[in-house]
Design a protein around this motif. Structure first.
Motif, PDB file in Angstrom:
ATOM      1  N   GLY A 190       0.918  -1.058  -0.154  1.00 56.98           N
ATOM      2  CA  GLY A 190      -0.118  -0.089  -0.180  1.00 56.98           C
ATOM      3  C   GLY A 190       0.742   1.017   0.108  1.00 56.98           C
ATOM      4  N   ASP A 191       0.214   2.433   0.487  1.00 61.99           N
ATOM      5  CA  ASP A 191       0.916   3.666   0.184  1.00 61.99           C
ATOM      6  C   ASP A 191       2.378   3.667   1.337  1.00 61.99           C
ATOM      7  OD1 ASP A 191      -0.759   4.690  -1.268  1.00 61.99           O
ATOM      8  OD2 ASP A 191      -2.097   5.585   0.147  1.00 61.99           O
ATOM      9  N   ILE A 192       3.275   3.834   0.452  1.00 64.34           N
ATOM     10  CA  ILE A 192       4.553   3.687   1.269  1.00 64.34           C
ATOM     11  C   ILE A 192       5.020   5.321   2.042  1.00 64.34           C
ATOM     12  CG2 ILE A 192       7.217   3.542   1.188  1.00 64.34           C
ATOM     13  CD1 ILE A 192       6.457   1.178  -0.828  1.00 64.34           C
ATOM     14  N   VAL A 193       5.188   5.200   3.181  1.00 65.53           N
ATOM     15  CA  VAL A 193       5.439   6.584   3.843  1.00 65.53           C
ATOM     16  C   VAL A 193       6.695   6.915   4.243  1.00 65.53           C
ATOM     17  CG1 VAL A 193       2.867   6.541   4.610  1.00 65.53           C
ATOM     18  CG2 VAL A 193       4.561   5.651   6.310  1.00 65.53           C
ATOM     19  N   TYR A 194       7.485   5.763   4.468  1.00 65.99           N
ATOM     20  CA  TYR A 194       9.117   5.896   4.852  1.00 65.99           C
ATOM     21  C   TYR A 194       9.887   4.713   4.415  1.00 65.99           C
ATOM     22  CZ  TYR A 194      12.746   7.091   8.274  1.00 65.99           C
ATOM     23  OH  TYR A 194      13.832   7.670   8.854  1.00 65.99           O
ATOM     24  N   VAL A 195      11.087   5.162   3.903  1.00 63.21           N
ATOM     25  CA  VAL A 195      12.086   4.043   3.778  1.00 63.21           C
ATOM     26  C   VAL A 195      13.274   4.256   4.403  1.00 63.21           C
ATOM     27  CG1 VAL A 195      13.648   3.108   2.024  1.00 63.21           C
ATOM     28  CG2 VAL A 195      11.208   3.754   1.181  1.00 63.21           C
ATOM     29  N   GLU A 196      13.719   3.333   5.216  1.00 66.04           N
ATOM     30  CA  GLU A 196      14.869   3.464   6.313  1.00 66.04           C
ATOM     31  C   GLU A 196      16.033   2.695   5.902  1.00 66.04           C
ATOM     32  OE1 GLU A 196      15.770   4.406  10.604  1.00 66.04           O
ATOM     33  OE2 GLU A 196      14.741   2.483  10.182  1.00 66.04           O
ATOM     34  N   VAL A 197      17.182   3.254   5.521  1.00 65.64           N
ATOM     35  CA  VAL A 197      18.408   2.442   5.341  1.00 65.64           C
ATOM     36  C   VAL A 197      19.550   3.032   6.071  1.00 65.64           C
ATOM     37  CG1 VAL A 197      20.084   1.737   3.254  1.00 65.64           C
ATOM     38  CG2 VAL A 197      17.720   1.782   2.910  1.00 65.64           C
ATOM     39  N   GLU A 198      20.284   2.159   7.154  1.00 66.13           N
ATOM     40  CA  GLU A 198      21.140   2.946   7.845  1.00 66.13           C
ATOM     41  C   GLU A 198      22.442   2.179   7.599  1.00 66.13           C
ATOM     42  OE1 GLU A 198      19.427   2.953  11.967  1.00 66.13           O
ATOM     43  OE2 GLU A 198      18.391   4.855  11.647  1.00 66.13           O
ATOM     44  N   THR A 199      22.494   1.408   6.565  1.00 64.97           N
ATOM     45  CA  THR A 199      23.712   0.607   6.365  1.00 64.97           C
ATOM     46  C   THR A 199      24.488   0.726   5.110  1.00 64.97           C
ATOM     47  OG1 THR A 199      22.027  -0.853   4.990  1.00 64.97           O
ATOM     48  CG2 THR A 199      22.541  -1.579   7.223  1.00 64.97           C
ATOM     49  N   LEU A 200      24.507   2.302   4.663  1.00 67.66           N
ATOM     50  CA  LEU A 200      25.010   3.041   3.713  1.00 67.66           C
ATOM     51  C   LEU A 200      26.635   2.785   4.092  1.00 67.66           C
ATOM     52  CD1 LEU A 200      25.113   4.420   1.047  1.00 67.66           C
ATOM     53  CD2 LEU A 200      25.198   6.278   2.332  1.00 67.66           C
ATOM     54  N   ASP A 201      27.417   2.368   3.270  1.00 70.31           N
ATOM     55  CA  ASP A 201      28.887   2.049   3.465  1.00 70.31           C
ATOM     56  C   ASP A 201      29.391   0.838   4.095  1.00 70.31           C
ATOM     57  OD1 ASP A 201      29.393   4.243   1.605  1.00 70.31           O
ATOM     58  OD2 ASP A 201      29.255   5.596   3.658  1.00 70.31           O
ATOM     59  N   GLU A 202      28.323   0.157   4.501  1.00 71.78           N
ATOM     60  CA  GLU A 202      28.500  -1.193   5.245  1.00 71.78           C
ATOM     61  C   GLU A 202      28.501  -2.424   4.229  1.00 71.78           C
ATOM     62  OE1 GLU A 202      25.905  -1.852   8.607  1.00 71.78           O
ATOM     63  OE2 GLU A 202      25.817   0.237   9.340  1.00 71.78           O
ATOM     64  N   THR A 203      29.439  -3.358   4.537  1.00 73.95           N
ATOM     65  CA  THR A 203      29.249  -4.512   3.839  1.00 73.95           C
ATOM     66  C   THR A 203      28.612  -5.787   4.522  1.00 73.95           C
ATOM     67  OG1 THR A 203      31.538  -4.032   3.017  1.00 73.95           O
ATOM     68  CG2 THR A 203      31.053  -6.204   2.880  1.00 73.95           C
ATOM     69  N   LEU A 204      27.522  -6.276   3.885  1.00 72.42           N
ATOM     70  CA  LEU A 204      26.638  -7.141   4.338  1.00 72.42           C
ATOM     71  C   LEU A 204      26.738  -8.527   3.587  1.00 72.42           C
ATOM     72  CD1 LEU A 204      23.559  -4.935   5.073  1.00 72.42           C
ATOM     73  CD2 LEU A 204      25.291  -5.584   6.737  1.00 72.42           C
ATOM     74  N   ASP A 205      26.319  -9.472   4.384  1.00 76.61           N
ATOM     75  CA  ASP A 205      26.106 -10.844   3.539  1.00 76.61           C
ATOM     76  C   ASP A 205      24.683 -10.885   2.996  1.00 76.61           C
ATOM     77  OD1 ASP A 205      28.471 -11.875   4.227  1.00 76.61           O
ATOM     78  OD2 ASP A 205      27.963 -12.635   6.194  1.00 76.61           O
ATOM     79  N   VAL A 206      24.622 -11.839   2.005  1.00 71.41           N
ATOM     80  CA  VAL A 206      23.385 -12.099   1.229  1.00 71.41           C
ATOM     81  C   VAL A 206      22.236 -12.184   2.425  1.00 71.41           C
ATOM     82  CG1 VAL A 206      23.823 -14.598   0.889  1.00 71.41           C
ATOM     83  CG2 VAL A 206      22.176 -13.380  -0.567  1.00 71.41           C
ATOM     84  N   GLU A 207      20.921 -11.946   2.322  1.00 75.81           N
ATOM     85  CA  GLU A 207      19.848 -12.079   3.330  1.00 75.81           C
ATOM     86  C   GLU A 207      19.807 -11.345   4.284  1.00 75.81           C
ATOM     87  OE1 GLU A 207      17.136 -14.320   2.642  1.00 75.81           O
ATOM     88  OE2 GLU A 207      17.941 -14.569   0.603  1.00 75.81           O
ATOM     89  N   GLU A 208      20.951 -10.570   4.679  1.00 85.06           N
ATOM     90  CA  GLU A 208      20.848  -9.979   6.077  1.00 85.06           C
ATOM     91  C   GLU A 208      20.005  -8.378   5.684  1.00 85.06           C
ATOM     92  OE1 GLU A 208      24.202  -8.723   8.666  1.00 85.06           O
ATOM     93  OE2 GLU A 208      25.467  -9.654   7.012  1.00 85.06           O
ATOM     94  N   VAL A 209      19.575  -7.891   6.665  1.00 83.18           N
ATOM     95  CA  VAL A 209      18.591  -6.766   6.431  1.00 83.18           C
ATOM     96  C   VAL A 209      19.234  -5.597   6.365  1.00 83.18           C
ATOM     97  CG1 VAL A 209      16.625  -5.550   7.836  1.00 83.18           C
ATOM     98  CG2 VAL A 209      16.523  -8.017   8.289  1.00 83.18           C
ATOM     99  N   PHE A 210      18.712  -4.994   5.115  1.00 82.85           N
ATOM    100  CA  PHE A 210      19.598  -3.583   4.923  1.00 82.85           C
ATOM    101  C   PHE A 210      18.872  -2.310   5.188  1.00 82.85           C
ATOM    102  CE2 PHE A 210      17.638  -4.347   0.781  1.00 82.85           C
ATOM    103  CZ  PHE A 210      17.281  -3.200   0.495  1.00 82.85           C
ATOM    104  N   GLY A 211      17.729  -2.787   5.696  1.00 88.09           N
ATOM    105  CA  GLY A 211      16.672  -1.585   5.943  1.00 88.09           C
ATOM    106  C   GLY A 211      15.172  -2.087   6.121  1.00 88.09           C
ATOM    107  N   THR A 212      14.485  -0.963   6.301  1.00 93.00           N
ATOM    108  CA  THR A 212      12.638  -1.150   6.141  1.00 93.00           C
ATOM    109  C   THR A 212      12.189  -0.446   5.322  1.00 93.00           C
ATOM    110  OG1 THR A 212      12.646   0.095   8.379  1.00 93.00           O
ATOM    111  CG2 THR A 212      12.996  -2.144   8.693  1.00 93.00           C
ATOM    112  N   VAL A 213      11.077  -0.949   4.960  1.00 93.33           N
ATOM    113  CA  VAL A 213       9.922   0.065   4.274  1.00 93.33           C
ATOM    114  C   VAL A 213       8.679   0.127   5.184  1.00 93.33           C
ATOM    115  CG1 VAL A 213       9.353  -1.991   2.905  1.00 93.33           C
ATOM    116  CG2 VAL A 213       8.936   0.392   2.037  1.00 93.33           C
ATOM    117  N   GLU A 214       8.341   1.278   5.285  1.00 90.75           N
ATOM    118  CA  GLU A 214       7.001   1.271   6.217  1.00 90.75           C
ATOM    119  C   GLU A 214       5.864   1.930   5.155  1.00 90.75           C
ATOM    120  OE1 GLU A 214       5.651   4.181   9.920  1.00 90.75           O
ATOM    121  OE2 GLU A 214       7.896   3.928   9.713  1.00 90.75           O
TER     122      GLU A 214
END
Length: 126
Positions: free
Chosen positions: A36-60
């Motif tokens: 539905g209507d997306i009101v917020y996108v949060e990504v606090e992992t910029l410049d981080e190195t993560l593995d596949v399937e790790e959470v990189f952010g949320t969409v609200e």
């Protein structure tokens, strides 16, 4: 429903556009429709190195919050900062202006685990 054939997909309803060793990631047309209507996108992992399937952010959305899972291992090199002021771009243009992150991926063999457009259509029953 729009499912571009030139992209890869995940079972978590993300799309991936591969260009060299950079992958652009967003959520699919199907996913934004379900949220539905997306009101917020949060990504606090910029410049981080993560593995596949790790959470990189949320969409609200108005009715729920969903985790975003990294489709390929690597470093998150860019976040679409325009989403901070206009998160609705994910609804109006999920494959264009609504992109979320760019990853410099570290293991190209992981691309083989992603879904084709036809596989994704089968997953969502389209």
């Amino acid at each position: 429903m729009n499912i571009p054939s030139d992209l890869k997909y995940t079972k978590d309803h993300e799309w991936i556009k591969i260009e060299g060793d950079i992958a652009t990631v967003g959520i699919t047309d199907f996913a934004q429709g379900e949220l539905g209507d997306i009101v917020y996108v949060e990504v606090e992992t910029l410049d981080e190195t993560l593995d596949v399937e790790e959470v990189f952010g949320t969409v609200e959305a108005v009715k729920t919050v969903s985790d975003l899972f990294l489709p390929l291992s690597g470093e998150i090199t860019a976040f679409n900062e325009s989403l901070e002021d206009e998160p609705e771009k994910v609804n109006t243009d999920p494959y264009g202006d609504g992109w979320m992150i760019k990853i410099k991926f570290s293991d190209a063999s992981e691309i083989d685990n992603l879904l084709s457009a036809d596989d994704y259509k089968a997953l969502i029953g389209a």
